[in-house]
Scaffold this motif. Sequence first.
Motif, PDB file in Angstrom:
ATOM      1  N   SER A 427       0.823  -1.224   0.000  1.00 18.09           N
ATOM      2  CA  SER A 427       0.000   0.000   0.000  1.00 18.09           C
ATOM      3  C   SER A 427       0.850   1.265   0.000  1.00 18.09           C
ATOM      4  CB  SER A 427      -0.918   0.017   1.229  1.00 18.09           C
ATOM      5  OG  SER A 427      -0.134   0.060   2.421  1.00 18.09           O
ATOM      6  N   HIS A 428       2.091   1.144   0.405  1.00 20.32           N
ATOM      7  CA  HIS A 428       2.899   2.362   0.497  1.00 20.32           C
ATOM      8  C   HIS A 428       4.164   2.279  -0.368  1.00 20.32           C
ATOM      9  CE1 HIS A 428       5.852   5.169   2.264  1.00 20.32           C
ATOM     10  NE2 HIS A 428       4.796   5.949   2.428  1.00 20.32           N
ATOM     11  N   ASP A 429       5.016   1.321  -0.039  1.00 21.45           N
ATOM     12  CA  ASP A 429       6.314   1.272  -0.688  1.00 21.45           C
ATOM     13  C   ASP A 429       6.214   0.919  -2.167  1.00 21.45           C
ATOM     14  OD1 ASP A 429       7.223   1.815   1.817  1.00 21.45           O
ATOM     15  OD2 ASP A 429       8.034  -0.198   2.208  1.00 21.45           O
ATOM     16  N   LEU A 430       5.294  -0.029  -2.548  1.00 19.58           N
ATOM     17  CA  LEU A 430       5.187  -0.410  -3.949  1.00 19.58           C
ATOM     18  C   LEU A 430       4.468   0.653  -4.761  1.00 19.58           C
ATOM     19  CD1 LEU A 430       4.367  -4.234  -3.782  1.00 19.58           C
ATOM     20  CD2 LEU A 430       6.539  -3.116  -4.288  1.00 19.58           C
ATOM     21  N   GLN A 431       3.486   1.300  -4.136  1.00 19.19           N
ATOM     22  CA  GLN A 431       2.702   2.274  -4.905  1.00 19.19           C
ATOM     23  C   GLN A 431       3.497   3.562  -5.188  1.00 19.19           C
ATOM     24  OE1 GLN A 431      -1.646   2.446  -4.669  1.00 19.19           O
ATOM     25  NE2 GLN A 431      -1.393   1.616  -2.575  1.00 19.19           N
ATOM     26  N   GLU A 432       4.460   3.863  -4.310  1.00 17.80           N
ATOM     27  CA  GLU A 432       5.203   5.110  -4.518  1.00 17.80           C
ATOM     28  C   GLU A 432       5.998   5.083  -5.829  1.00 17.80           C
ATOM     29  OE1 GLU A 432       6.583   8.865  -4.168  1.00 17.80           O
ATOM     30  OE2 GLU A 432       4.972   7.852  -3.081  1.00 17.80           O
ATOM     31  N   PRO A 433       6.820   4.064  -6.118  1.00 20.07           N
ATOM     32  CA  PRO A 433       7.505   4.053  -7.429  1.00 20.07           C
ATOM     33  C   PRO A 433       6.537   3.884  -8.588  1.00 20.07           C
ATOM     34  CG  PRO A 433       7.936   2.026  -6.198  1.00 20.07           C
ATOM     35  CD  PRO A 433       7.280   2.956  -5.244  1.00 20.07           C
ATOM     36  N   ILE A 437       6.255   6.143 -11.974  1.00 27.07           N
ATOM     37  CA  ILE A 437       6.241   5.616 -13.336  1.00 27.07           C
ATOM     38  C   ILE A 437       5.063   6.184 -14.099  1.00 27.07           C
ATOM     39  CG2 ILE A 437       5.890   3.514 -14.701  1.00 27.07           C
ATOM     40  CD1 ILE A 437       7.441   1.998 -12.553  1.00 27.07           C
ATOM     41  N   GLN A 438       3.891   6.196 -13.426  1.00 28.79           N
ATOM     42  CA  GLN A 438       2.690   6.711 -14.088  1.00 28.79           C
ATOM     43  C   GLN A 438       2.826   8.212 -14.360  1.00 28.79           C
ATOM     44  OE1 GLN A 438      -0.157   5.331 -11.141  1.00 28.79           O
ATOM     45  NE2 GLN A 438      -0.949   3.766 -12.543  1.00 28.79           N
ATOM     46  N   ALA A 439       3.384   8.945 -13.373  1.00 25.51           N
ATOM     47  CA  ALA A 439       3.496  10.406 -13.522  1.00 25.51           C
ATOM     48  C   ALA A 439       4.464  10.759 -14.663  1.00 25.51           C
ATOM     49  CB  ALA A 439       3.961  11.032 -12.207  1.00 25.51           C
ATOM     50  N   PHE A 440       5.660  10.106 -14.680  1.00 26.10           N
ATOM     51  CA  PHE A 440       6.614  10.409 -15.741  1.00 26.10           C
ATOM     52  C   PHE A 440       6.118   9.906 -17.092  1.00 26.10           C
ATOM     53  CE2 PHE A 440       9.712  10.719 -12.175  1.00 26.10           C
ATOM     54  CZ  PHE A 440      10.144  12.021 -12.414  1.00 26.10           C
ATOM     55  N   GLN A 457       5.905   5.604 -29.420  1.00 25.79           N
ATOM     56  CA  GLN A 457       4.591   5.894 -28.839  1.00 25.79           C
ATOM     57  C   GLN A 457       3.887   4.595 -28.417  1.00 25.79           C
ATOM     58  OE1 GLN A 457       2.461   8.216 -31.731  1.00 25.79           O
ATOM     59  NE2 GLN A 457       3.752  10.047 -31.415  1.00 25.79           N
ATOM     60  N   ASP A 458       4.076   3.546 -29.210  1.00 26.22           N
ATOM     61  CA  ASP A 458       3.461   2.249 -28.859  1.00 26.22           C
ATOM     62  C   ASP A 458       4.075   1.706 -27.577  1.00 26.22           C
ATOM     63  OD1 ASP A 458       1.854  -0.200 -29.405  1.00 26.22           O
ATOM     64  OD2 ASP A 458       3.834  -1.111 -29.708  1.00 26.22           O
ATOM     65  N   TYR A 459       5.408   1.840 -27.431  1.00 26.75           N
ATOM     66  CA  TYR A 459       6.052   1.386 -26.200  1.00 26.75           C
ATOM     67  C   TYR A 459       5.532   2.152 -24.983  1.00 26.75           C
ATOM     68  CZ  TYR A 459       9.456  -1.140 -29.089  1.00 26.75           C
ATOM     69  OH  TYR A 459      10.066  -1.987 -29.971  1.00 26.75           O
ATOM     70  N   LEU A 460       5.377   3.460 -25.194  1.00 29.68           N
ATOM     71  CA  LEU A 460       4.884   4.290 -24.084  1.00 29.68           C
ATOM     72  C   LEU A 460       3.471   3.869 -23.670  1.00 29.68           C
ATOM     73  CD1 LEU A 460       5.192   6.705 -22.189  1.00 29.68           C
ATOM     74  CD2 LEU A 460       4.421   8.200 -24.069  1.00 29.68           C
ATOM     75  N   GLU A 461       2.625   3.616 -24.647  1.00 28.44           N
ATOM     76  CA  GLU A 461       1.243   3.204 -24.344  1.00 28.44           C
ATOM     77  C   GLU A 461       1.230   1.866 -23.603  1.00 28.44           C
ATOM     78  OE1 GLU A 461      -2.714   3.468 -23.957  1.00 28.44           O
ATOM     79  OE2 GLU A 461      -1.383   5.021 -24.808  1.00 28.44           O
ATOM     80  N   ALA A 466       0.443  -1.229 -18.614  1.00 25.21           N
ATOM     81  CA  ALA A 466       0.977  -2.158 -17.610  1.00 25.21           C
ATOM     82  C   ALA A 466       0.974  -1.518 -16.232  1.00 25.21           C
ATOM     83  CB  ALA A 466       2.378  -2.593 -17.997  1.00 25.21           C
ATOM     84  N   ALA A 467       1.274  -0.219 -16.163  1.00 24.01           N
ATOM     85  CA  ALA A 467       1.275   0.481 -14.875  1.00 24.01           C
ATOM     86  C   ALA A 467      -0.139   0.523 -14.294  1.00 24.01           C
ATOM     87  CB  ALA A 467       1.834   1.892 -15.042  1.00 24.01           C
ATOM     88  N   ARG A 468      -1.126   0.790 -15.176  1.00 26.42           N
ATOM     89  CA  ARG A 468      -2.525   0.820 -14.684  1.00 26.42           C
ATOM     90  C   ARG A 468      -2.941  -0.574 -14.182  1.00 26.42           C
ATOM     91  NH1 ARG A 468      -3.164   4.286 -19.199  1.00 26.42           N
ATOM     92  NH2 ARG A 468      -3.856   2.539 -20.496  1.00 26.42           N
ATOM     93  N   ARG A 469      -2.566  -1.630 -14.913  1.00 25.07           N
ATOM     94  CA  ARG A 469      -2.903  -2.989 -14.476  1.00 25.07           C
ATOM     95  C   ARG A 469      -2.215  -3.317 -13.156  1.00 25.07           C
ATOM     96  NH1 ARG A 469      -1.032  -6.976 -17.365  1.00 25.07           N
ATOM     97  NH2 ARG A 469      -2.525  -8.469 -16.488  1.00 25.07           N
ATOM     98  N   MET A 470      -0.954  -2.835 -13.024  1.00 26.55           N
ATOM     99  CA  MET A 470      -0.236  -3.050 -11.773  1.00 26.55           C
ATOM    100  C   MET A 470      -0.952  -2.355 -10.623  1.00 26.55           C
ATOM    101  SD  MET A 470       2.351  -4.543 -10.403  1.00 26.55           S
ATOM    102  CE  MET A 470       3.436  -4.473  -8.979  1.00 26.55           C
ATOM    103  N   GLN A 471      -1.480  -1.164 -10.883  1.00 22.96           N
ATOM    104  CA  GLN A 471      -2.212  -0.424  -9.848  1.00 22.96           C
ATOM    105  C   GLN A 471      -3.478  -1.181  -9.420  1.00 22.96           C
ATOM    106  OE1 GLN A 471      -1.333   2.807  -8.382  1.00 22.96           O
ATOM    107  NE2 GLN A 471      -2.783   1.803  -6.992  1.00 22.96           N
ATOM    108  N   VAL A 472      -4.178  -1.752 -10.430  1.00 23.69           N
ATOM    109  CA  VAL A 472      -5.400  -2.519 -10.115  1.00 23.69           C
ATOM    110  C   VAL A 472      -5.057  -3.754  -9.282  1.00 23.69           C
ATOM    111  CG1 VAL A 472      -7.264  -3.897 -11.107  1.00 23.69           C
ATOM    112  CG2 VAL A 472      -6.663  -1.695 -12.133  1.00 23.69           C
ATOM    113  N   LEU A 473      -3.963  -4.447  -9.660  1.00 30.91           N
ATOM    114  CA  LEU A 473      -3.557  -5.638  -8.906  1.00 30.91           C
ATOM    115  C   LEU A 473      -3.213  -5.298  -7.463  1.00 30.91           C
ATOM    116  CD1 LEU A 473      -1.345  -7.520 -11.531  1.00 30.91           C
ATOM    117  CD2 LEU A 473      -3.507  -8.294 -10.587  1.00 30.91           C
ATOM    118  N   ILE A 474      -2.490  -4.195  -7.291  1.00 28.90           N
ATOM    119  CA  ILE A 474      -2.127  -3.789  -5.928  1.00 28.90           C
ATOM    120  C   ILE A 474      -3.370  -3.447  -5.123  1.00 28.90           C
ATOM    121  CG2 ILE A 474      -0.975  -1.992  -4.581  1.00 28.90           C
ATOM    122  CD1 ILE A 474       1.196  -1.923  -6.742  1.00 28.90           C
ATOM    123  N   ASN A 475      -4.290  -2.714  -5.767  1.00 30.52           N
ATOM    124  CA  ASN A 475      -5.531  -2.346  -5.056  1.00 30.52           C
ATOM    125  C   ASN A 475      -6.348  -3.590  -4.676  1.00 30.52           C
ATOM    126  OD1 ASN A 475      -4.913   0.358  -5.228  1.00 30.52           O
ATOM    127  ND2 ASN A 475      -6.126   0.689  -7.085  1.00 30.52           N
TER     128      ASN A 475
END
Length: 653
Positions: A427-433, A437-440, A457-461, A466-475
């Motif tokens: 909830s804290h340490d993993l979500q911070e990096p 990643i999402q912000a940059f 652009q495809d790599y960025l998308e 993947a970052a959004r999916r990681m966020q859902v998994l953590i939540n």
Amino acid sequence: MAEETSFYTNRAKAHLGDHLDLSGDEDLSNSQNLSRDIVNCVPVGLIIWHLKNLDDPNSFQLITANSAMGKILEMPLDQLLREAIAAPFPAFLGIEPADFYVEVIRSAQTRSLGEVRYRNRRKIQTVLSLTAFPMPNQCVGVVVGDITEFKQIEAGLQTDRNLFQRIVATTQEGIWLFDVEGKTSYVNQQMGDMLGYSVAEMLGRSLLDFVDDEARTAIAVPFAKQHGLRGQHDLRFRCRTGDSLWAIVSATPMFNEDGKFVSTLVMVTDVTERKQAEVNLTASETLYRRLFESAQDGILVVAPENGSITDANPSLLKLLGYAYQELVGKKLWELGFVSEAEGQQTFQTLIEQGDLRYDNLLLRTRYGRHIEVEFISNVYQAGSRQVIQCNVRDITERRQTEAELRQFTTRLQQSNQELEDFAAIASHDLQEPLRKIQAFGDRLKSQYSQALTPEGQDYLERMQTAARRMQVLINDLLSVSRITTRAKPFVKVNLNEVIQEVLSDLEFQIQRVKAQITVEELPTIDADPPQMRQLLQNLLSNALKFHQPDVPPIVLIRSQIFNSACLDGSNPLQNARCQIIVTDNGIGFAQNYTDRIFTVFQRLHSSSEYEGTGIGLAICRKIAERHGGTITASSVPGQGSTFTIVLPLQQPN
């Protein structure tokens, strides 16, 4: 007595007929003297009258009366003669009028006056038998017999007869009389009722007709002997209904005054209930013995008066290592207590209290090994004597298992704590990096998107997805951990209100897929409100998500309440449970996947087909288990699914 009176009457007539010839007054006078002497010899009372004029009943004249008559009337003979002469005939006795005696003379026939009750001078009532008979020369004699004693004997016999009949009518015993040929000559109604026959049906029949084959074989020989059946026998009769009747039969041969055998008297006592009780007792003793011998617990039987062991089952012998002969006769406190004094104190406490229990008593076996046992003993009544029963259960392995379980529980608690620590890290340490990643990534896309090649652009998308999916998994992982780490106390929760809140939250999704949701009445239960909301929302979301293409979802939510067995005597409300059943017409799944769908991160479909992480149903199971319930599923591919949640209505305190 009547025959005796007739005998004396005939003798008196014979004596007087030989000596009376009253042809004239002189003859009459002489005859009076002669007759007086004769009649005094007659042993019954006798009075003789002479009728001077047949047409005048008042012309009767007393000729004589004997001394026996005076004794019967309790007056001297001379007084009797004076009163009889002075009184009109026969007023002094107050019996038949004079015309009756005139008729005796005219008809020349003896007539009985029957029985007369006469109260003598002492006011004692006597019973007299009177007979008038004709005599020559217009004389009539009256024979008077005192039958008082006979009547008393007869009354006594009648009383005895009535008493006997009353006893026969009211006795619970069957009374049976057989003649010399062994046929029924008498049987009372009770005997008929016992066998279900009428008295008439039993007369003339043999005892052998009413007993079963075994009894018939046993008594056939003695029954056929010269003096019939005798002695006491246990016989089983066959009733008309086909039922059996057990009876004790007491047979007595009867002989007349000449010593000739005339009949057999049989008394029959119904002992069916006692026999059945004996059979039941034998069966009970057999069952007890089998249970005693086969019991897994050790069992001891001890005499309370001295503490001696009187019996022990094989399990106890095996537990303590003794042979039966070695153990029986020992004192209870010699059984293997750590100290004999402790054993004696245990026995004394048991006698005083009537029962005793040790949950962890330490005993020593015959070979010196110490074992821990559960010791339960009771003093109880066994028939006419008291006994002590001790049940001994070896709990050594159970204690070892409990110790291992405590160790396992400690390790599990440590593991759970580590999981909670991991959840905190997630909830804290993993979500911070991840947020960086999402912000940059967002900044790179907004400021430098034009500088990137299409491949960049495809790599960025892909990175942002993947970052959004990681966020859902953590939540989702946090949601699973928070079921226990952020659980709230159980309170009364109205599930009707909870489901309405869920429907409000999912209103847009329901409208989008044009779903039809039907909710029946739901109960109020003890629960964690947010978790009940999450449970119902996950199930309903799945029903909306996994619908068949171009087929609007149809969902039914209903409930029912039932009671589980209350074997421990607890509050029935605490055993009441409810089923919450959610049924849909979605795509369904194969039944062999039932366990898999409730496992964390397990999916039956790819994320490209249906969004999600595969953790929703795992959360549902964890919530149900936290509430002391269960969740199961049944489904057929293409025909929809049914999820059933079972929860207690009331949580334990």
